[in-house]
Design a protein around this motif. Structure first.
Motif, PDB file in Angstrom:
ATOM      1  N   LEU A  43       0.803  -1.220   0.000  1.00  0.00           N
ATOM      2  CA  LEU A  43       0.000   0.000   0.000  1.00  0.00           C
ATOM      3  C   LEU A  43       0.835   1.269   0.000  1.00  0.00           C
ATOM      4  O   LEU A  43       0.323   2.359  -0.241  1.00  0.00           O
ATOM      5  CB  LEU A  43      -0.942   0.017   1.215  1.00  0.00           C
ATOM      6  N   GLY A  44       2.131   1.102   0.300  1.00  0.00           N
ATOM      7  CA  GLY A  44       3.020   2.259   0.316  1.00  0.00           C
ATOM      8  C   GLY A  44       2.933   3.080  -0.963  1.00  0.00           C
ATOM      9  O   GLY A  44       3.021   4.317  -0.924  1.00  0.00           O
ATOM     10  N   THR A  45       2.691   2.415  -2.078  1.00  0.00           N
ATOM     11  CA  THR A  45       2.566   3.121  -3.368  1.00  0.00           C
ATOM     12  C   THR A  45       1.435   4.137  -3.345  1.00  0.00           C
ATOM     13  O   THR A  45       1.429   5.089  -4.118  1.00  0.00           O
ATOM     14  CB  THR A  45       2.268   2.120  -4.507  1.00  0.00           C
ATOM     15  N   TYR A  46       0.451   3.874  -2.500  1.00  0.00           N
ATOM     16  CA  TYR A  46      -0.722   4.757  -2.489  1.00  0.00           C
ATOM     17  C   TYR A  46      -0.657   5.787  -1.362  1.00  0.00           C
ATOM     18  O   TYR A  46      -1.654   6.402  -1.018  1.00  0.00           O
ATOM     19  CB  TYR A  46      -2.009   3.934  -2.365  1.00  0.00           C
ATOM     20  N   ALA A  47       0.531   5.939  -0.777  1.00  0.00           N
ATOM     21  CA  ALA A  47       0.676   6.856   0.361  1.00  0.00           C
ATOM     22  C   ALA A  47       0.131   8.243   0.015  1.00  0.00           C
ATOM     23  O   ALA A  47      -0.527   8.892   0.835  1.00  0.00           O
ATOM     24  CB  ALA A  47       2.131   6.949   0.787  1.00  0.00           C
ATOM     25  N   ASN A  48       0.394   8.691  -1.233  1.00  0.00           N
ATOM     26  CA  ASN A  48      -0.074  10.034  -1.601  1.00  0.00           C
ATOM     27  C   ASN A  48      -1.603  10.112  -1.613  1.00  0.00           C
ATOM     28  O   ASN A  48      -2.181  11.127  -1.238  1.00  0.00           O
ATOM     29  CB  ASN A  48       0.505  10.450  -2.954  1.00  0.00           C
ATOM     30  N   PHE A  50     -16.421   8.872  -2.527  1.00  0.00           N
ATOM     31  CA  PHE A  50     -15.872   8.778  -3.882  1.00  0.00           C
ATOM     32  C   PHE A  50     -16.722   9.572  -4.876  1.00  0.00           C
ATOM     33  O   PHE A  50     -16.221  10.107  -5.842  1.00  0.00           O
ATOM     34  CB  PHE A  50     -15.717   7.323  -4.329  1.00  0.00           C
ATOM     35  N   ALA A  51     -18.002   9.671  -4.604  1.00  0.00           N
ATOM     36  CA  ALA A  51     -18.869  10.378  -5.545  1.00  0.00           C
ATOM     37  C   ALA A  51     -18.471  11.841  -5.652  1.00  0.00           C
ATOM     38  O   ALA A  51     -18.371  12.397  -6.751  1.00  0.00           O
ATOM     39  CB  ALA A  51     -20.309  10.257  -5.098  1.00  0.00           C
ATOM     40  N   ILE A  52     -18.204  12.461  -4.524  1.00  0.00           N
ATOM     41  CA  ILE A  52     -17.896  13.888  -4.534  1.00  0.00           C
ATOM     42  C   ILE A  52     -16.630  14.168  -5.331  1.00  0.00           C
ATOM     43  O   ILE A  52     -16.589  15.046  -6.194  1.00  0.00           O
ATOM     44  CB  ILE A  52     -17.759  14.430  -3.086  1.00  0.00           C
ATOM     45  N   SER A  53     -15.590  13.383  -5.071  1.00  0.00           N
ATOM     46  CA  SER A  53     -14.328  13.662  -5.756  1.00  0.00           C
ATOM     47  C   SER A  53     -14.455  13.344  -7.241  1.00  0.00           C
ATOM     48  O   SER A  53     -13.847  13.991  -8.086  1.00  0.00           O
ATOM     49  CB  SER A  53     -13.198  12.860  -5.118  1.00  0.00           C
ATOM     50  N   LYS A  54     -15.270  12.335  -7.557  1.00  0.00           N
ATOM     51  CA  LYS A  54     -15.441  11.950  -8.953  1.00  0.00           C
ATOM     52  C   LYS A  54     -16.158  13.064  -9.719  1.00  0.00           C
ATOM     53  O   LYS A  54     -15.748  13.453 -10.814  1.00  0.00           O
ATOM     54  CB  LYS A  54     -16.271  10.678  -9.013  1.00  0.00           C
ATOM     55  N   LEU A  55     -17.241  13.579  -9.112  1.00  0.00           N
ATOM     56  CA  LEU A  55     -18.066  14.552  -9.814  1.00  0.00           C
ATOM     57  C   LEU A  55     -17.456  15.947  -9.784  1.00  0.00           C
ATOM     58  O   LEU A  55     -17.493  16.673 -10.772  1.00  0.00           O
ATOM     59  CB  LEU A  55     -19.469  14.600  -9.211  1.00  0.00           C
ATOM     60  N   LEU A  56     -16.905  16.329  -8.632  1.00  0.00           N
ATOM     61  CA  LEU A  56     -16.418  17.706  -8.503  1.00  0.00           C
ATOM     62  C   LEU A  56     -14.903  17.799  -8.661  1.00  0.00           C
ATOM     63  O   LEU A  56     -14.362  18.866  -8.941  1.00  0.00           O
ATOM     64  CB  LEU A  56     -16.841  18.296  -7.149  1.00  0.00           C
ATOM     65  N   GLY A  57     -14.218  16.681  -8.446  1.00  0.00           N
ATOM     66  CA  GLY A  57     -12.763  16.697  -8.544  1.00  0.00           C
ATOM     67  C   GLY A  57     -12.276  16.212  -9.902  1.00  0.00           C
ATOM     68  O   GLY A  57     -11.084  16.211 -10.179  1.00  0.00           O
ATOM     69  N   GLY A  58     -13.212  15.766 -10.720  1.00  0.00           N
ATOM     70  CA  GLY A  58     -12.851  15.346 -12.063  1.00  0.00           C
ATOM     71  C   GLY A  58     -12.172  13.989 -12.109  1.00  0.00           C
ATOM     72  O   GLY A  58     -11.854  13.480 -13.168  1.00  0.00           O
ATOM     73  N   GLY A  59     -11.928  13.398 -10.972  1.00  0.00           N
ATOM     74  CA  GLY A  59     -11.377  12.052 -10.906  1.00  0.00           C
ATOM     75  C   GLY A  59      -9.929  11.961 -11.357  1.00  0.00           C
ATOM     76  O   GLY A  59      -9.383  10.875 -11.508  1.00  0.00           O
ATOM     77  N   LYS A  60      -9.252  13.102 -11.551  1.00  0.00           N
ATOM     78  CA  LYS A  60      -7.866  12.981 -11.998  1.00  0.00           C
ATOM     79  C   LYS A  60      -6.933  12.714 -10.811  1.00  0.00           C
ATOM     80  O   LYS A  60      -6.060  11.872 -10.907  1.00  0.00           O
ATOM     81  CB  LYS A  60      -7.428  14.210 -12.803  1.00  0.00           C
ATOM     82  N   ASP A  61      -7.161  13.393  -9.687  1.00  0.00           N
ATOM     83  CA  ASP A  61      -6.416  13.053  -8.479  1.00  0.00           C
ATOM     84  C   ASP A  61      -7.304  12.164  -7.626  1.00  0.00           C
ATOM     85  O   ASP A  61      -8.348  12.602  -7.159  1.00  0.00           O
ATOM     86  CB  ASP A  61      -6.039  14.312  -7.703  1.00  0.00           C
ATOM     87  N   LEU A  62      -6.845  10.932  -7.446  1.00  0.00           N
ATOM     88  CA  LEU A  62      -7.676   9.973  -6.744  1.00  0.00           C
ATOM     89  C   LEU A  62      -7.777  10.279  -5.254  1.00  0.00           C
ATOM     90  O   LEU A  62      -6.824  10.753  -4.642  1.00  0.00           O
ATOM     91  CB  LEU A  62      -7.100   8.571  -6.913  1.00  0.00           C
ATOM     92  N   LEU A  63      -8.934   9.967  -4.706  1.00  0.00           N
ATOM     93  CA  LEU A  63      -9.076   9.902  -3.258  1.00  0.00           C
ATOM     94  C   LEU A  63      -9.231   8.434  -2.886  1.00  0.00           C
ATOM     95  O   LEU A  63      -9.479   7.588  -3.750  1.00  0.00           O
ATOM     96  CB  LEU A  63     -10.303  10.681  -2.793  1.00  0.00           C
ATOM     97  N   LEU A  64      -9.110   8.154  -1.599  1.00  0.00           N
ATOM     98  CA  LEU A  64      -9.197   6.767  -1.132  1.00  0.00           C
ATOM     99  C   LEU A  64     -10.462   6.083  -1.630  1.00  0.00           C
ATOM    100  O   LEU A  64     -10.431   4.959  -2.119  1.00  0.00           O
ATOM    101  CB  LEU A  64      -9.188   6.741   0.393  1.00  0.00           C
TER     102      LEU A  64
END
Lengths: 353, 276
Positions: free
Chosen positions: B45-50, B213-227
């Motif tokens: 999971l270290g790869t996903y630290a960011n 996930f819905a919020i980041s997908k719709l408003l964040g454009g899904g380019k920077d992932l959230l958990l």
């Protein structure tokens, strides 16, 4: 004991249509223990809150040390309050509760430590500093509330039915303690209660109120022995209150009989209230009484028996240390000294403590 | 005690829909696709630290903003008339009766490059003055945080409000009586006594924010992932890998639990009305 520390002058207060205080006049002397006594809704708590600064009068003035303080907010008044349900700070321990006022006043921590300790000693809770207040009993919480208020050395301590939530035995104990504390610290106490016994045992002065009007102000002995009207007589201790007519000076008629009495100055044939304390009635053999009747009930009360005697015009409540039996015919004798005569319509009393 | 059987439906429910999934998550997290035991899912999971860092950070920001808006709001509301309080409470609840996705979609049309805000700024000549065609609002971290605050603010206001409204009036009077001005009354009495509400408000905003996930997908454009997005991808998306998804979920749960634990330690001494 002569300086008027607090003076309430022509105070009126209403909530909407409801009149709480009706032209109230009252003064409290320095170092006095004054009790405001009356049934619920008589305005005693409102009077206390006016002094504490939690209410403002609709009209009239409140003086403290000669200065009008009507609009001075509570945190700037030299009075502290012990609230009915203690109102301790549940997020603080005992020490921090008592230290609250001193910390606000920015006293040095060494002085605070000293004073908190002294207060805990005063209320007999030494060693309780670190306890959490919600783990204390009602009596202990009450003492902390008293210590929290007294530590600020207020000129006046206001107490709003502070013992109401305690059981009888604890209440008696706290009554004695409160009185002792008051004498020890030498500050003015204004005490609100509906418990007449509490008022009688602790006060220097009792103020009896009813529906926002002061009925009588006096020492406990005065009020008990010389009630000004039937309400006071009935509220302070038990009383037999009988309709009567003043025949002339020193002679009154009630229950179809003329009784010699000690009162003068009433109008000829003026209707009056007769008040007789149950313990002042002497039961006699049937043929020796001024009034005669039949015993209808006998209740053992501990120190005395409560005996109900039904006569032709009135049912008497008699407290006697001698027993009687139900159905027995007895006589009642009243000593002239024990017949208290009062004007029918209570005049509005308004002055002095 | 004799009515114990009444709890059976709930116990069955809990067993089926709470305990079983949790057990499955743990099993999946520690197995490889062939069913053998492995810790690779977790250790990798270290790869996903960011992603973890970004999720925690955005959830933290959203929680802080919710608190800064929510506390004063709840406090002021508690002093209003009963009718005012009822109406306001209803207005706070009202958006929650509208579908969550729909609410978030509507923010899209407000924030878009050709959306309401940019149109308004254009009409006012502000865009021209700035020399741009539009101000980028959508697909930013700000938009994601806005979505979180908008959706979860009621969960901050309500617990705080319900604690403040229940504060004993005489405790406040006692503080005034002891010399406290309104500043001291608030910071020495009202705020500390309302901490249980604050803590549960923080919990109720932080936890859904970190896993959304819905919020980041719709408003964040899904380019920077959230958990939340990352986990969703492992189960529903192209990157199908329920073992990694479970490991991510498990670690996220542990992180949330640690956060909650630390916070409760911080608010120690208060009634244990918080957490669950």
């Amino acid at each position: 004991m002569s300086e008027r520390l607090i003076l309430l002058e022509n105070i009126n207060k209403s909530y909407g249509e409801k009149v709480i205080l009706n032209n109230l006049n009252l003064y409290v002397r320095d170092k006095e223990f004054v009790t405001l006594l009356g049934p619920s809704g008589c305005g005693k708590t409102t009077t206390l809150r006016l002094i504490g600064g939690f209410e403002t009068p609709d009209s009239g003035n409140i003086y403290f040390n000669g200065k009008i303080i009507n609009n001075v907010p509570p945190h700037k008044r030299h009075v502290n309050t012990v609230f009915q349900r203690y109102a301790l700070f549940t997020h603080l321990n005992v020490y921090d509760n008592i230290a609250f006022g001193l910390r606000i006043a920015k006293r040095p921590e060494s002085e605070i430590r000293e004073k908190v300790k002294e207060m805990l000693r005063l209320v007999n809770l030494s060693g309780y500093e670190q306890r959490h207040v919600s783990n204390l009993s009602g009596g202990e919480q009450q003492r902390i509330a008293i210590a929290r208020a007294l530590v600020n050395h207020p000129k006046v301590l206001l107490l709003d039915e502070p013992l109401g939530a305690l059981d009888l035995k604890l209440r008696k104990e706290m009554q004695r303690e409160l009185k002792a504390i008051q004498q020890q610290v030498g500050i003015t106490f204004v005490y609100v209660t509906h418990d007449q016994e509490e008022a009688l045992t602790m006060s220097d002065t009792i103020v009896i109120m009813k529906k926002g009007i002061i009925q009588q102000i006096g020492t406990p002995v005065d009020i008990y022995n010389e009630p000004k009207n039937a309400f006071v007589a009935d509220f302070i201790g038990e009383s037999n209150i009988i309709d009567g007519t003043m025949k002339k000076d020193l002679l009154v008629n009630f229950c179809g009989t003329d009784f010699p009495c000690l009162d003068t100055g009433f109008g000829i044939n003026e209707p009056v209230d007769i008040v007789v304390r149950p313990e002042d009635i002497t039961l006699t053999p049937y043929d020796k009484g001024q009034v005669t009747g039949k015993v209808t009930s006998v209740t053992f009360m501990g120190v005395h028996y409560e005996i109900l005697v039904e006569s032709e015009h009135f049912t008497w409540t008699v407290h006697s240390i001698r027993n009687a039996s139900v159905g027995e015919n007895v006589g009642i004798y009243l000593h002239p000294d024990d017949i208290h005569i009062m004007h029918k319509t209570p005049k509005e009393e308004d002055k002095n403590a | 005690m004799r009515k114990k059987f009444l709890s059976i439906p709930y116990v069955v429910w809990m067993a089926l829909f709470v305990v079983t999934p949790l057990v499955l998550i743990v099993i999946y997290a520690f197995t490889a696709s062939d069913g053998s035991f492995t810790v690779d899912n977790i250790s990798g999971l270290g790869t996903y630290a960011n992603v973890f860092g970004r999720s925690l950070w955005l959830a933290f920001i959203a929680t802080v903003i919710s608190l800064i808006i929510g506390y004063p709001f709840a406090y002021i509301l508690s002093k209003e008339s009963a009718a005012m309080q009822r109406i306001t409470m209803m207005l706070i609840m009202l958006p929650m009766w509208i579908n969550f996705i729909l609410r978030t979609y509507s923010w899209m049309s407000i924030l878009e490059n050709t959306g309401l805000i940019n149109q308004l700024l254009g009409k006012l000549g502000i865009l021209a003055a700035l020399g741009v065609d539009y101000i980028p609002l959508i697909n930013t971290d700000g938009a994601v945080v806005l979505g979180m605050v908008y959706n979860y603010l009621p969960f901050m206001i309500m617990p705080i409000y319900s604690v403040i409204i229940k504060l004993d009036r005489s405790v406040i009077e006692a503080a005034q009586d002891l010399g406290a001005n309104s500043f001291n009354v608030f910071f020495r009495v009202i705020f500390p006594l309302s901490l249980p509400g604050v803590l549960s408000g923080i919990t109720m905003v932080f936890v859904p924010s970190i896993s959304t996930f819905a919020i980041s997908k719709l408003l964040g454009g899904g380019k920077d992932l959230l958990l939340g997005d990352l986990i969703e991808m492992q189960f529903l998306g192209g990157a199908y890998n329920p073992h990694l998804g479970s490991a991510l979920s498990l670690v996220m749960m542990v992180i949330v639990m640690i956060c909650m634990y630390l916070m409760n330690r911080f608010g120690e001494g208060e009634e244990q009305a918080v957490l669950l």
